[in-house]
Design a protein around this motif. Structure first.
Motif, PDB file in Angstrom:
ATOM      1  N   UNK A   1       0.813  -1.212   0.000  1.00  0.00           N
ATOM      2  CA  UNK A   1       0.000   0.000   0.000  1.00  0.00           C
ATOM      3  C   UNK A   1       0.851   1.268   0.000  1.00  0.00           C
ATOM      4  N   UNK A   2       2.166   1.098  -0.047  1.00  0.00           N
ATOM      5  CA  UNK A   2       3.066   2.247  -0.049  1.00  0.00           C
ATOM      6  C   UNK A   2       2.999   2.936  -1.414  1.00  0.00           C
ATOM      7  N   UNK A   3       2.576   4.197  -1.434  1.00  0.00           N
ATOM      8  CA  UNK A   3       2.393   4.932  -2.686  1.00  0.00           C
ATOM      9  C   UNK A   3       3.536   5.916  -2.961  1.00  0.00           C
ATOM     10  N   UNK A   4       4.657   5.776  -2.290  1.00  0.00           N
ATOM     11  CA  UNK A   4       5.777   6.675  -2.518  1.00  0.00           C
ATOM     12  C   UNK A   4       6.348   6.449  -3.914  1.00  0.00           C
ATOM     13  N   UNK A   5       6.995   7.508  -4.447  1.00  0.00           N
ATOM     14  CA  UNK A   5       7.601   7.409  -5.772  1.00  0.00           C
ATOM     15  C   UNK A   5       8.830   6.511  -5.767  1.00  0.00           C
ATOM     16  N   UNK A   6       9.538   6.466  -4.633  1.00  0.00           N
ATOM     17  CA  UNK A   6      10.771   5.693  -4.542  1.00  0.00           C
ATOM     18  C   UNK A   6      10.705   4.756  -3.349  1.00  0.00           C
ATOM     19  N   UNK A   7      11.306   3.583  -3.526  1.00  0.00           N
ATOM     20  CA  UNK A   7      11.501   2.676  -2.396  1.00  0.00           C
ATOM     21  C   UNK A   7      12.769   3.074  -1.648  1.00  0.00           C
ATOM     22  N   UNK A   8      12.768   2.839  -0.353  1.00  0.00           N
ATOM     23  CA  UNK A   8      13.925   3.181   0.475  1.00  0.00           C
ATOM     24  C   UNK A   8      14.369   1.956   1.264  1.00  0.00           C
ATOM     25  N   UNK A   9      15.667   1.707   1.241  1.00  0.00           N
ATOM     26  CA  UNK A   9      16.265   0.623   2.013  1.00  0.00           C
ATOM     27  C   UNK A   9      17.400   1.215   2.848  1.00  0.00           C
ATOM     28  N   UNK A  10      17.439   0.906   4.133  1.00  0.00           N
ATOM     29  CA  UNK A  10      18.505   1.413   5.004  1.00  0.00           C
ATOM     30  C   UNK A  10      19.221   0.237   5.664  1.00  0.00           C
ATOM     31  N   UNK A  11      20.520   0.443   5.938  1.00  0.00           N
ATOM     32  CA  UNK A  11      21.332  -0.601   6.557  1.00  0.00           C
ATOM     33  C   UNK A  11      22.545   0.060   7.207  1.00  0.00           C
ATOM     34  N   UNK A  12      23.114  -0.569   8.238  1.00  0.00           N
ATOM     35  CA  UNK A  12      24.308  -0.001   8.893  1.00  0.00           C
ATOM     36  C   UNK A  12      25.540  -0.163   8.006  1.00  0.00           C
ATOM     37  N   UNK A  13      26.469   0.773   8.139  1.00  0.00           N
ATOM     38  CA  UNK A  13      27.663   0.748   7.300  1.00  0.00           C
ATOM     39  C   UNK A  13      28.845   1.310   8.078  1.00  0.00           C
ATOM     40  N   UNK A  14      29.931   0.560   8.080  1.00  0.00           N
ATOM     41  CA  UNK A  14      31.206   1.019   8.634  1.00  0.00           C
ATOM     42  C   UNK A  14      32.297   0.643   7.645  1.00  0.00           C
TER      43      UNK A  14
END
Length: 397
Positions: free
Chosen positions: A111-124
């Protein structure tokens, strides 16, 4: 630097700096080594914090292989990228990747109607280190998908604020999702039994100017078909064989606009066109595609010259995947340009609305011997029907 930088420092940094300087001055007045040590340590830590904020991100790069992957709907794939760091170490950062909705990450909200998908993850990433990251996705809908933005949110060394980095350059990895195929009834009507010039495995007609070999003579063969030189060489009567030919070839014309809006059945039209293209590929029928999307090349609209085979099918699927109704080229002008400048195949299939004098122009094609069919889609069904200028003209008015 490859990154745009935005720093967000907490307001207590400046007071801490003043307090550190005050402690150093007070330690000199009171001759206190403890106060001097505390003041110097505080000042050094805050200075390192500010220096880290200034230098972080320098030498950090994102490397992606330049490629275009192709998927059908509901296939799994992944984005692949490598972070290389030749600058200050990046510790406990949060990376966020934004990409188009043609593909979606596992577990995405439908049901997400955003124009872009977003994925987040930790990074070092330490200095001199390269870290490869893979982001899985599922191809969800027809279209082109790219990674549109990469952001890093990096906390300062001692927690006094954060730094946001935004990658400035376009990333070269792309994903094309092909449309589904909506089966079109009456497709077999496209297989012509008329004489023509296209080679075909099965036909009642032969090209007498294109010999294909010889075979042993039978009593049903005509006397004029005997190959006398081959008969003398083999000692048996030989019959001439010719390439079998028929009238083959179709052009699919799609009107991707309905006035100034998007047709309600655009996806169904494109899926039906994909089914027709696959049918032409399976029957070795030359096929061409025209869509009234503006094009900057020599032909002012999207056009694929006639061809057959797997490569032609792939080109058609890519064109259908990238179809959109933004600033369409007038459909009437597209037909006029085709009439004046392009090679017309024996069969033309029209899909979409018929604005203006479209029906009259198509009737001109019909009067010149071109077979005209109309692709109609109703919900989840599609069919081909013969073109009737009077009926279609009333529909378009």
């Amino acid at each position: 630097m490859s990154w745009g930088k935005h720093s967000f420092s907490e307001g207590k940094i400046v007071p801490i700096q003043f307090a550190a300087v005050f402690l150093v001055l007070l330690s000199l007045y009171l001759d206190s080594k403890l106060l001097f040590f505390a003041g110097v340590i505080s000042f050094v830590l805050i200075s390192l914090n500010l220096l880290y904020e200034k230098k972080v991100g320098e030498g950090l790069e994102v490397v992606m292989e330049r490629r275009r992957d192709r998927y059908f709907i509901n296939e799994q794939g992944k984005w692949e990228m490598v972070f290389t760091n030749e600058g200050w170490p990046i510790l406990n950062a949060e990376a966020r990747v934004f990409f188009d909705q043609a593909v979606e990450p596992p577990g995405a909200d439908e049901n997400d109607k955003k124009w872009l998908h977003e994925v987040s993850f930790p990074l070092s990433v330490n200095k001199g280190e390269a870290k490869k990251l893979e982001i899985p996705f599922l191809s969800k809908q027809r279209g082109l998908a790219k990674i549109r933005k990469i952001e890093l949110q990096i906390p300062n060394l001692f927690g006094f604020g954060k730094v946001n980095l935004e990658y400035r350059f376009a990333l070269p990895q792309e994903v094309i999702v092909y449309p589904d195929r909506l089966e079109v009834v009456n497709k077999m009507d496209l297989v012509s039994l008329k004489p023509g010039s296209q080679f075909t495995p099965y036909s009642l007609y032969e090209d007498t100017l294109s010999p294909a070999g010889t075979r042993d003579y039978t009593y049903s063969d005509g006397f004029q078909r005997i190959h006398w030189k081959a008969s003398a060489r083999t000692g048996k009567l030989q019959t001439k064989l010719y390439d079998q030919v028929s009238e083959k070839g179709l052009v699919i014309c799609i009107n991707i606009a309905d006035g100034y809006s998007v047709p309600k059945n655009l996806e169904e039209m494109l899926e039906s066109a994909a089914d027709l293209a696959y049918f032409a590929y399976s029957k070795q029928i030359p096929v061409s595609l025209c869509m009234n999307m503006r094009n900057a090349g020599e032909v002012p609209f999207v056009y694929l010259p006639p061809g057959n085979g797997r490569e032609q099918l792939q080109k058609i699927y890519e064109m259908l995947a990238l179809a959109n109704s933004f600033a369409p080229f007038p459909y009437d002008k597209m037909l006029s340009y085709m009439d004046r400048n392009l090679h017309m195949l024996p069969c033309l299939i029209h899909a979409g609305e018929m604005p203006g004098f479209t029906a009259a122009k198509l009737d001109e094609f019909k009067n010149r011997g071109i077979r005209l069919l109309v692709l109609k889609t109703i919900q989840d069904k599609a069919e081909l029907s013969p073109f009737s200028p009077s009926v279609e003209g009333r529909r378009s008015s």
